[in-house]
Enzyme design. Structure first.
Site, PDB file in Angstrom:
ATOM      1  N   ARG A 109      -0.536  -7.691  13.735  1.00  0.00           N
ATOM      2  CA  ARG A 109      -1.101  -7.058  12.788  1.00  0.00           C
ATOM      3  C   ARG A 109      -1.577  -7.907  11.588  1.00  0.00           C
ATOM      4  O   ARG A 109      -2.663  -7.515  11.100  1.00  0.00           O
ATOM      5  CB  ARG A 109      -0.081  -6.182  12.364  1.00  0.00           C
ATOM      6  CG  ARG A 109      -0.232  -4.815  13.253  1.00  0.00           C
ATOM      7  CD  ARG A 109       1.520  -4.100  13.137  1.00  0.00           C
ATOM      8  NE  ARG A 109       1.768  -3.707  11.749  1.00  0.00           N
ATOM      9  CZ  ARG A 109       2.848  -3.254  11.368  1.00  0.00           C
ATOM     10  NH1 ARG A 109       3.912  -3.158  12.247  1.00  0.00           N
ATOM     11  NH2 ARG A 109       3.158  -2.959   9.924  1.00  0.00           N
ATOM     12  N   LYS A 147       0.742  -1.263   0.132  1.00  0.00           N
ATOM     13  CA  LYS A 147      -0.134   0.104   0.051  1.00  0.00           C
ATOM     14  C   LYS A 147       0.923   1.183   0.066  1.00  0.00           C
ATOM     15  O   LYS A 147       0.697   2.123  -0.721  1.00  0.00           O
ATOM     16  CB  LYS A 147      -0.844   0.123   1.238  1.00  0.00           C
ATOM     17  CG  LYS A 147      -1.974  -0.857   1.217  1.00  0.00           C
ATOM     18  CD  LYS A 147      -3.122  -0.910   2.480  1.00  0.00           C
ATOM     19  CE  LYS A 147      -2.657  -0.690   3.840  1.00  0.00           C
ATOM     20  NZ  LYS A 147      -2.184  -1.934   4.133  1.00  0.00           N
ATOM     21  N   ARG A 163      11.745  -9.227   4.858  1.00  0.00           N
ATOM     22  CA  ARG A 163      12.015  -7.750   4.941  1.00  0.00           C
ATOM     23  C   ARG A 163      12.486  -7.666   6.473  1.00  0.00           C
ATOM     24  O   ARG A 163      13.532  -7.031   6.838  1.00  0.00           O
ATOM     25  CB  ARG A 163      10.897  -6.822   5.246  1.00  0.00           C
ATOM     26  CG  ARG A 163      10.844  -5.223   5.539  1.00  0.00           C
ATOM     27  CD  ARG A 163       9.579  -4.709   5.002  1.00  0.00           C
ATOM     28  NE  ARG A 163       8.571  -4.623   6.166  1.00  0.00           N
ATOM     29  CZ  ARG A 163       7.278  -4.534   5.801  1.00  0.00           C
ATOM     30  NH1 ARG A 163       6.988  -4.036   4.870  1.00  0.00           N
ATOM     31  NH2 ARG A 163       6.473  -4.510   6.821  1.00  0.00           N
ATOM     32  N   ARG A 223      15.489  -6.888  12.481  1.00  0.00           N
ATOM     33  CA  ARG A 223      14.558  -6.518  13.422  1.00  0.00           C
ATOM     34  C   ARG A 223      14.457  -7.281  14.688  1.00  0.00           C
ATOM     35  O   ARG A 223      14.741  -8.534  14.652  1.00  0.00           O
ATOM     36  CB  ARG A 223      12.897  -6.326  12.874  1.00  0.00           C
ATOM     37  CG  ARG A 223      12.998  -5.384  11.954  1.00  0.00           C
ATOM     38  CD  ARG A 223      11.330  -4.978  11.747  1.00  0.00           C
ATOM     39  NE  ARG A 223      11.274  -4.213  10.559  1.00  0.00           N
ATOM     40  CZ  ARG A 223      10.011  -3.773  10.228  1.00  0.00           C
ATOM     41  NH1 ARG A 223       9.031  -3.823  11.194  1.00  0.00           N
ATOM     42  NH2 ARG A 223      10.119  -2.917   9.330  1.00  0.00           N
ATOM     43  N   ARG A 261     -10.449   0.085   8.728  1.00  0.00           N
ATOM     44  CA  ARG A 261     -10.310  -0.993   9.098  1.00  0.00           C
ATOM     45  C   ARG A 261     -11.120  -2.124   9.553  1.00  0.00           C
ATOM     46  O   ARG A 261     -11.223  -3.051   9.909  1.00  0.00           O
ATOM     47  CB  ARG A 261      -9.003  -1.047   9.947  1.00  0.00           C
ATOM     48  CG  ARG A 261      -7.768  -1.027   9.127  1.00  0.00           C
ATOM     49  CD  ARG A 261      -6.641  -0.811  10.309  1.00  0.00           C
ATOM     50  NE  ARG A 261      -5.412  -1.498  10.136  1.00  0.00           N
ATOM     51  CZ  ARG A 261      -4.274  -0.700   9.508  1.00  0.00           C
ATOM     52  NH1 ARG A 261      -4.476   0.322   9.325  1.00  0.00           N
ATOM     53  NH2 ARG A 261      -3.051  -1.461   9.623  1.00  0.00           N
TER      54      ARG A 261
HETATM   55  P1  ADP Z   1       0.574  -1.868   8.889  1.00  0.00           P
HETATM   56  O1  ADP Z   1       1.985  -1.636   8.611  1.00  0.00           O
HETATM   57  O2  ADP Z   1       0.185  -2.981   9.415  1.00  0.00           O
HETATM   58  O3  ADP Z   1      -0.408  -1.830   7.517  1.00  0.00           O
HETATM   59  P2  ADP Z   1      -0.245   0.830   9.784  1.00  0.00           P
HETATM   60  O4  ADP Z   1       1.004   1.620   9.574  1.00  0.00           O
HETATM   61  O5  ADP Z   1      -1.357   1.196   8.693  1.00  0.00           O
HETATM   62  O6  ADP Z   1      -0.183  -0.823   9.707  1.00  0.00           O
HETATM   63  O7  ADP Z   1      -0.778   1.102  11.354  1.00  0.00           O
HETATM   64  C1  ADP Z   1      -0.023   0.861  12.333  1.00  0.00           C
HETATM   65  C2  ADP Z   1      -0.960   0.390  13.485  1.00  0.00           C
HETATM   66  O8  ADP Z   1      -1.525   1.628  13.927  1.00  0.00           O
HETATM   67  C3  ADP Z   1      -1.792  -0.496  13.518  1.00  0.00           C
HETATM   68  O9  ADP Z   1      -1.373  -1.935  13.672  1.00  0.00           O
HETATM   69  C4  ADP Z   1      -2.997  -0.180  14.502  1.00  0.00           C
HETATM   70  O10 ADP Z   1      -2.606  -0.365  15.972  1.00  0.00           O
HETATM   71  C5  ADP Z   1      -3.022   1.449  14.222  1.00  0.00           C
HETATM   72  N1  ADP Z   1      -3.784   1.895  13.166  1.00  0.00           N
HETATM   73  C6  ADP Z   1      -3.817   2.244  11.968  1.00  0.00           C
HETATM   74  N2  ADP Z   1      -4.998   2.691  11.512  1.00  0.00           N
HETATM   75  C7  ADP Z   1      -5.924   2.048  12.194  1.00  0.00           C
HETATM   76  C8  ADP Z   1      -7.356   1.940  11.789  1.00  0.00           C
HETATM   77  N3  ADP Z   1      -8.043   2.408  10.851  1.00  0.00           N
HETATM   78  N4  ADP Z   1      -8.062   1.537  12.925  1.00  0.00           N
HETATM   79  C9  ADP Z   1      -7.462   1.252  13.992  1.00  0.00           C
HETATM   80  N5  ADP Z   1      -6.014   0.953  14.291  1.00  0.00           N
HETATM   81  C10 ADP Z   1      -5.261   1.654  13.284  1.00  0.00           C
END
Ligand code: ADP
Length: 189
Positions: A145, A14, A128, A134, A89
């Site tokens: 996640r 994304k 990664r 990490r 989400r």
């Molecule tokens: P990823 O790298 O897993 O796609 P993001 O960078 O989008 O995740 O988000 C990191 C964290 O921020 C998520 O694991 C969650 O805790 C929180 N988060 C982000 N967007 C949302 C959302 N729309 N609803 C709830 N929590 C969110």
């Protein structure tokens, strides 16, 4: 004005595709993950509330996420178009987004889901991780996640499918080819 939701699990690409889309179409990029990271990094009251939840890899409660998103939308009244990345989400988030758009006489025009299997995202993230070296707790967080996506977030797809707004793009393969396929969806109007 075109508003787009880019949807997909962690590791779906994304971020990579968002960057390319912003360059081409001039979207205002709204990434709830980036926004939450900004708040935790700057230790704001909101950041303090969500820090532990984020660190566990769990989703932040809808009420907090939706309020933050609304604030962000209100900051950009003249946006040419929004690209939502990492939001919605959950189904209540999707409903809230539709309401906000409607209140502004607008709508979500396209939902593009990058289709990547759970096995593929696990493999990408494992790769990664070896490159970035990490720590182990990071691995647990990433696992959480991915699990949150495949148990909770995936239910947003039928919401958009029922309204015939869902477009699926195959998310495995050449980055440019995936980008072209996303652009085809946007340019089809
Ligand atoms: P990823 O790298 O897993 O796609 P993001 O960078 O989008 O995740 O988000 C990191 C964290 O921020 C998520 O694991 C969650 O805790 C929180 N988060 C982000 N967007 C949302 C959302 N729309 N609803 C709830 N929590 C969110």
């Amino acid at each position: 004005m075109i508003n787009l939701v880019l949807f997909g699990p962690p590791g779906a690409g994304k971020g990579t595709q968002s960057e390319k889309l912003i360059k081409k179409y001039g979207f205002v990029h709204i990434s709830t993950g980036d926004l939450f990271r900004w708040h935790t990094k700057n230790d704001t009251p909101l950041g303090k509330r969500v820090k532990e939840i984020m660190n566990s890899g769990a989703l932040v409660p809808d009420e907090i996420t939706i309020a933050m998103l609304k604030e962000e939308l209100d900051k950009n009244p003249k946006a040419k178009g929004f690209l939502f990345d990492g939001f919605p989400r959950t189904v209540p988030q999707a409903e809230a987004l539709d309401k906000f758009m409607k209140d502004n006489n607008s709508a979500i025009h396209y939902v593009i889901a990058l289709e990547v299997t759970e096995a593929e995202v696990r493999a990408r993230i494992a790769k990664r991780r070896t490159v970035e070296n990490r720590a182990d707790d990071e691995e647990e967080k990433l696992n959480k996640r991915i699990t949150e996506y495949f148990t909770k977030t995936i239910h947003v797809l039928p919401y958009y499918e029922k309204q015939k707004r869902l477009n699926t793009v195959h998310g495995i393969g050449d980055i440019e080819e995936i980008f072209e396929n996303i652009c085809k969806v946007i340019d089809q109007q």
